[in-house]
Design a protein around this motif. Sequence first.
Motif, PDB file in Angstrom:
ATOM      1  N   LEU A  21      38.079  46.374  36.671  1.00 13.05           N
ATOM      2  CA  LEU A  21      39.208  46.860  37.459  1.00 13.05           C
ATOM      3  C   LEU A  21      39.517  45.824  38.536  1.00 13.05           C
ATOM      4  O   LEU A  21      38.622  45.130  39.006  1.00 13.05           O
ATOM      5  N   ARG A  22      40.792  45.715  38.903  1.00 11.38           N
ATOM      6  CA  ARG A  22      41.186  44.847  40.018  1.00 11.38           C
ATOM      7  C   ARG A  22      41.570  45.748  41.192  1.00 11.38           C
ATOM      8  O   ARG A  22      42.354  46.688  41.032  1.00 11.38           O
ATOM      9  N   LEU A  23      40.980  45.468  42.338  1.00 10.38           N
ATOM     10  CA  LEU A  23      41.218  46.291  43.528  1.00 10.38           C
ATOM     11  C   LEU A  23      41.732  45.436  44.670  1.00 10.38           C
ATOM     12  O   LEU A  23      41.414  44.252  44.776  1.00 10.38           O
ATOM     13  N   ARG A  24      42.534  46.099  45.508  1.00  9.55           N
ATOM     14  CA  ARG A  24      43.031  45.419  46.709  1.00  9.55           C
ATOM     15  C   ARG A  24      43.012  46.435  47.847  1.00  9.55           C
ATOM     16  O   ARG A  24      43.434  47.596  47.663  1.00  9.55           O
ATOM     17  N   TRP A  25      42.398  46.068  48.981  1.00  9.10           N
ATOM     18  CA  TRP A  25      42.385  46.949  50.153  1.00  9.10           C
ATOM     19  C   TRP A  25      42.537  46.105  51.402  1.00  9.10           C
ATOM     20  O   TRP A  25      41.702  45.254  51.688  1.00  9.10           O
ATOM     21  N   ALA A  26      43.595  46.359  52.167  1.00  8.67           N
ATOM     22  CA  ALA A  26      43.891  45.517  53.330  1.00  8.67           C
ATOM     23  C   ALA A  26      43.112  45.961  54.559  1.00  8.67           C
ATOM     24  O   ALA A  26      43.242  45.336  55.618  1.00  8.67           O
ATOM     25  N   GLY A  27      42.361  47.046  54.474  1.00  6.71           N
ATOM     26  CA  GLY A  27      41.536  47.461  55.605  1.00  6.71           C
ATOM     27  C   GLY A  27      41.847  48.881  56.059  1.00  6.71           C
ATOM     28  O   GLY A  27      42.713  49.569  55.496  1.00  6.71           O
ATOM     29  N   GLU A  28      41.107  49.314  57.052  1.00  9.04           N
ATOM     30  CA  GLU A  28      41.149  50.724  57.481  1.00  9.04           C
ATOM     31  C   GLU A  28      42.581  51.202  57.718  1.00  9.04           C
ATOM     32  O   GLU A  28      43.397  50.489  58.266  1.00  9.04           O
ATOM     33  N   GLY A  29      42.823  52.429  57.236  1.00 14.89           N
ATOM     34  CA  GLY A  29      44.141  53.046  57.397  1.00 14.89           C
ATOM     35  C   GLY A  29      45.088  52.664  56.289  1.00 14.89           C
ATOM     36  O   GLY A  29      46.149  53.260  56.126  1.00 14.89           O
ATOM     37  N   GLU A  30      44.697  51.669  55.482  1.00 19.21           N
ATOM     38  CA  GLU A  30      45.537  51.206  54.378  1.00 19.21           C
ATOM     39  C   GLU A  30      45.071  51.823  53.062  1.00 19.21           C
ATOM     40  O   GLU A  30      43.879  52.165  52.932  1.00 19.21           O
ATOM     41  N   PRO A  31      45.977  51.950  52.082  1.00 19.35           N
ATOM     42  CA  PRO A  31      45.546  52.479  50.778  1.00 19.35           C
ATOM     43  C   PRO A  31      44.785  51.441  49.971  1.00 19.35           C
ATOM     44  O   PRO A  31      44.925  50.237  50.196  1.00 19.35           O
ATOM     45  N   ASP A  33      36.186  40.209  50.444  1.00 21.04           N
ATOM     46  CA  ASP A  33      37.547  39.965  50.961  1.00 21.04           C
ATOM     47  C   ASP A  33      38.423  41.153  50.561  1.00 21.04           C
ATOM     48  O   ASP A  33      37.929  42.147  50.027  1.00 21.04           O
ATOM     49  N   ASP A  34      39.766  41.013  50.775  1.00 23.30           N
ATOM     50  CA  ASP A  34      40.609  42.205  50.534  1.00 23.30           C
ATOM     51  C   ASP A  34      41.084  42.329  49.085  1.00 23.30           C
ATOM     52  O   ASP A  34      41.848  43.233  48.758  1.00 23.30           O
ATOM     53  N   GLU A  35      40.656  41.418  48.219  1.00 21.01           N
ATOM     54  CA  GLU A  35      40.902  41.589  46.779  1.00 21.01           C
ATOM     55  C   GLU A  35      39.579  41.382  46.050  1.00 21.01           C
ATOM     56  O   GLU A  35      38.807  40.472  46.408  1.00 21.01           O
ATOM     57  N   ALA A  36      39.303  42.256  45.065  1.00 18.63           N
ATOM     58  CA  ALA A  36      38.021  42.121  44.359  1.00 18.63           C
ATOM     59  C   ALA A  36      38.183  42.582  42.914  1.00 18.63           C
ATOM     60  O   ALA A  36      39.006  43.446  42.616  1.00 18.63           O
ATOM     61  N   GLU A  37      37.388  41.962  42.057  1.00 21.08           N
ATOM     62  CA  GLU A  37      37.291  42.411  40.666  1.00 21.08           C
ATOM     63  C   GLU A  37      35.978  43.172  40.541  1.00 21.08           C
ATOM     64  O   GLU A  37      34.922  42.657  40.944  1.00 21.08           O
ATOM     65  N   VAL A  38      36.076  44.394  40.027  1.00 21.99           N
ATOM     66  CA  VAL A  38      34.879  45.225  39.866  1.00 21.99           C
ATOM     67  C   VAL A  38      34.530  45.289  38.384  1.00 21.99           C
ATOM     68  O   VAL A  38      35.349  45.739  37.571  1.00 21.99           O
ATOM     69  N   ALA A  39      33.345  44.813  38.037  1.00 18.06           N
ATOM     70  CA  ALA A  39      32.884  44.838  36.644  1.00 18.06           C
ATOM     71  C   ALA A  39      31.992  46.065  36.461  1.00 18.06           C
ATOM     72  O   ALA A  39      30.921  46.159  37.074  1.00 18.06           O
ATOM     73  N   LEU A  40      32.487  47.011  35.636  1.00 19.87           N
ATOM     74  CA  LEU A  40      31.714  48.213  35.324  1.00 19.87           C
ATOM     75  C   LEU A  40      31.190  48.083  33.898  1.00 19.87           C
ATOM     76  O   LEU A  40      31.589  47.180  33.167  1.00 19.87           O
ATOM     77  N   THR A  41      30.356  49.000  33.482  1.00 22.16           N
ATOM     78  CA  THR A  41      29.791  48.912  32.126  1.00 22.16           C
ATOM     79  C   THR A  41      30.900  48.808  31.078  1.00 22.16           C
ATOM     80  O   THR A  41      30.825  48.021  30.139  1.00 22.16           O
TER      81      THR A  41
END
Length: 275
Positions: free
Chosen positions: A247-257, A235-243
């Motif tokens: 990080l919390r990320l949000r991307w609304a789709g192409e052309g968006e930051p 979906d357009d919000e995700a939690e990324v678990a790295l070693t």
Amino acid sequence: MRFTKMQGLGNDFVVIDGIRQRVALDTAMIRRLADRRYGVGCDQVLVAESPTHPEMDVRYRIFNADGTEVEHCGNGVRCLALFLHDEGLVEGREFAIQTDAEPAVVRLLDDGQVTVNMGAPRLEPAEIPFQAAARQTLYPLDVDGETLQIAAVSMGNPHAVLQVEDVDTAPVERLGPLIEQHSAFPKRVNAGFMQVVDRGHLRLRVFERGVGETRACGTGACAAMVAGRVQGLLDDEAEVALTGGKLRLRWAGEGEPVWMTGPAVAVFQGEWPGS
Ligand SMILES: N[C@H](CCC[C@H](N)C(=O)O)C(=O)O
């Protein structure tokens, strides 16, 4: 030369004020600073400079441990934001940082986290750069006798993202360097190994261009989020678990930051002999 050692989720940096002190860094000096035995030790060296663009507050330059200058660094820009604020080099808690990629607008949050507008991803092969006849969601890549299916994304810097069942058993040591150096990426590439847990959670390891595997990679997390979302897995919000952490990320789709939120920590200050 004064420096501050900083880290974001264990991706670590030597941060240098090139505004109030004269800094002359060549490849040999970058490599020595980054060396974990003969120098300070870090994944990247970050240098704050006066901006060359009128609307920007500061320009920042990023050098990998191997001495190569690169276009962007996500964990690094959060650390630089904290550094600039604490050093009184900027006003307020929200400001713009000029990079060789898109400008990064940063906001220091009350809980010590930093939110960054990481700019819009670029997906055309030529913009990555990646040698392919046309843009695809996944590209075949022949590596070590096998054909991988990778996504290719630029966050200003190039990323190849490979989906794996389990990051803990992913062949990062074997495939990381082979992907990083693959001839289809004329500027080399950061190699991400992404495990999609569900539509809001992913796990990620990154073999970084010019460094090797790091504890975390901010632009790599953004690239993985974009790759997963373009494939319809997130979906357009995700939690990324790295070693090194999350990080919390949000991307609304192409052309968006892509918006990224995560920690930044100053570890110690030091003095490097000579310039
Ligand atoms: N190794 C990367 C630069 C640093 C990226 C990473 N440390 C991050 O947090 O985004 C490259 O060569 O493009």
